[in-house]
Design an enzyme around this catalytic site. Structure first.
Site, short mmCIF file in Angstrom:
data_model
loop_
_atom_site.label_atom_id
_atom_site.label_comp_id
_atom_site.label_asym_id
_atom_site.label_seq_id
_atom_site.Cartn_x
_atom_site.Cartn_y
_atom_site.Cartn_z
N GLU A 312 -1.01 -5.67 -8.89
CA GLU A 312 -2.06 -5.95 -10.01
C GLU A 312 -0.69 -7.72 -10.67
O GLU A 312 -1.15 -7.80 -10.77
CB GLU A 312 -0.90 -4.58 -11.82
CG GLU A 312 -1.72 -5.57 -12.59
CD GLU A 312 -1.18 -6.50 -13.31
OE1 GLU A 312 -1.34 -6.97 -14.68
OE2 GLU A 312 0.40 -6.39 -13.80
N GLU A 313 0.60 -7.51 -9.96
CA GLU A 313 0.67 -8.29 -10.62
C GLU A 313 0.68 -10.13 -9.54
O GLU A 313 0.94 -10.89 -9.62
CB GLU A 313 2.94 -8.93 -10.01
CG GLU A 313 2.83 -7.44 -11.13
CD GLU A 313 2.97 -8.49 -12.41
OE1 GLU A 313 2.43 -9.08 -12.82
OE2 GLU A 313 3.82 -7.53 -13.41
#
Length: 545
Positions: A312-313
């Site tokens: 996600e990051e």
């Protein structure tokens, strides 16, 4: 991708019909009983979640893990194994969905505006932006401040200039491509709300220019200065990129209707700078405890699927891969997802109690809102109202792992206790905390440790998550018109003339309904009227932020 047409979200009357032989059934499906939402919420405790967060902290701190759980790292692998082990002990069968992602490592950067050198926190490189040797050019503004298309740059010669545009309307990638097409050599995007701007292209995109995010106030001052005369901007960015292999962890309940799946997700990875115990160990650990407790509930009406997203990051890569894979290879399975709930940071130290504001009652959405999202939001807001808990709306902008779901027309909602936005006086009046400080002072930093978690916020949010999970495992009728199965009783088929049948009241029902014989089968029709949703928004002295 063209958005799919979803099922109607209007409230429906659900009519259950019988099957052949005499037993109580749920719409012809395996017998199931509703989960007690309040009792289930109480079963998910802060103490249990904190123990799971301590385990994630220990993983980050383990020798060789570098103090983080970033995608592609040993700490992330250990985090995935931990989630899988806990789920297996609870009786789940898990699967890993492997995919590739690109990491970005910045060696050096500099941005100078009108002779003022900005810090790395004041000018943040977009993820997947190209690098550049030091360049210096005058700033230029588009005709339309968001700078999304060629029309927005009509009549403007941006050749050998550095473009300055506002966040909003389109993606950062589209802004960078449009600025490049107009001739710009680099791009600064100023925020549309208070706080720093940390953006992403989602992946490496050919044709983009070096792009940085800056704060709203700084952007407004820069726009004014450009209007008054020439402003020189210098930028430089040295970085390396690498392709890594990482994964999502997926699990679902053994029971419940597979044609009506309730899905919940949280990202499991941290940034390289720290262990990510709030961002997003808090969401991941809460989801894990909810899954463990739900496994004890027996038969469910609707299947519940859990996802722990990877990367996600790095730009919502894992969740986007999951949805894109279904859209390309099994669109029917994608359509069977009734709604998606996202939990990204639910234990912020200077917290708010935020719901994704799908009905735009206080915050304008930055994304298209699929039908059913408002009704999903209502599950949380009606719960908070019922217990007297204040809440505020946060922007429904797709800046977390629900983005790919709403892009494909799937209803979504979620909870959020805040990241790098600054707490207002109105928020402090509702939730306490420190006015003028960010909601999480350790956001994306080494200090995002176990001590960074606010247990009060975690307790409020975890019970809301558990309550919503139980509610939607029971019924999603207000979201997509699919009601819980209606319990009906079927009498044995008549093989010979029989005595007059007793009223249904004799079986224990409160209503007397005569039985009808049809072609030697006894048919009972049960109906459940679903009322219109009732909702009351929590009011305060100031608008929700």
């Amino acid at each position: 991708m063209q958005k799919k047409q979803r099922r109607s979200r209007s409230a429906l009357a659900a009519i259950g019909a019988t099957a052949l032989a005499g037993a109580m059934v749920w719409g012809g499906a395996t017998s199931a009983s509703a989960v007690d939402q309040d009792a289930f919420a109480d079963s998910v405790t802060v103490d249990a979640i904190m123990e799971r967060l301590a385990d994630l902290q220990a993983i980050a701190d383990a020798p060789g893990n570098g103090g983080n759980r970033a995608a592609g790292s040993p700490g992330y692998e250990a985090s995935g194994q931990y989630v899988e082990a806990v789920l297996a002990e609870a009786g789940y069968t898990t699967s890993r969905q492997v995919f590739e992602a690109t990491t970005q490592s910045i060696q050096s950067q500099s941005v100078t505006v009108g002779g003022e050198a900005l810090t790395p926190e004041q000018a943040i490189p977009m993820e997947y932006t190209p690098g550049t040797a030091p360049i210096t050019f005058d700033a230029i503004l588009p005709t339309v401040n968001t700078g999304c298309t060629a029309d927005d740059w009509a009549g403007v010669d941006a050749t050998d200039r550095i473009a300055v545009v506002s966040r909003g309307v389109c993606s950062f990638t589209e802004k960078s491509l449009a600025a490049a097409a107009a001739g710009a050599r680099a791009l600064l995007v100023y925020n549309s709300e208070p706080g720093p701007l940390s953006g992403t292209f989602g992946e490496v995109v050919d044709g983009t220019v070096p792009s940085f995010g800056i704060e709203a106030d700084r952007g407004a001052a820069l726009v004014a200065a450009i209007g008054a005369g020439a402003v020189s901007i210098s930028v430089a960015l040295e970085q390396t990129t690498e392709t890594i292999s990482t994964f999502n962890v997926i699990a679902e309940t053994a029971t419940g209707r597979a044609e009506n799946v309730v899905m919940l997700g949280s990202h499991l990875d941290s940034v390289p700078e720290g262990p990510g115990i709030n961002d997003n160990g808090s969401g991941s650990a809460t989801l894990l405890e909810v899954a463990v407790q739900l496994a004890k509930q027996g038969e469910l009406n609707n299947k519940v699927r859990f996802a722990w997203w990877g990367a996600e990051e790095l730009g919502l890569v894992g969740s986007t891969h999951y949805v894109d894979d279904l859209a390309a290879n099994d669109p029917a399975a994608l359509d069977r997802i009734a709604t998606y709930l996202n939990f990204d940071m639910v234990g912020s130290p200077n917290y708010i109690i935020g719901t994704y504001d799908a009905d735009e009652s206080s915050v304008e959405a930055g994304a298209e809102i699929p039908p059913g999202s408002i009704e999903t939001e209502d599950v949380f807001e009606n719960y908070f109202t019922s217990i007297g808990q204040p809440f505020v709306g946060t922007s429904f902008d797709g800046r977390s792992d629900y983005q790919a779901f709403i892009d494909n027309g799937i209803p979504a909602s979620g909870l959020f206790t805040g990241a790098d936005d600054v707490k207002t006086e109105a928020e402090a009046a509702l939730f306490g905390g420190i006015v003028g400080e960010t909601h999480d002072q350790n956001y994306h930093q080494a200090g995002d440790t176990l001590e960074n978690i606010n247990e009060e916020a975690l307790g409020i949010m975890s019970k809301a998550i558990a309550f919503a999970t139980a509610s939607l495992a029971n019924d999603t009728v207000l979201i997509n018109g699919v009601a819980a199965p209606t319990p009906v009783e079927v009498a044995p088929a008549a093989t010979a003339p029989a005595a007059p049948q007793p009223a249904l009241a004799a079986t224990g029902s409160a209503d007397a309904v005569p039985l009808l014989a049809v072609s030697s089968l006894t048919l009972l029709v049960g109906a459940t009227m679903i009322g219109l949703r009732a909702r009351r928004r929590y009011s305060s002295t100031a608008p929700k932020s």
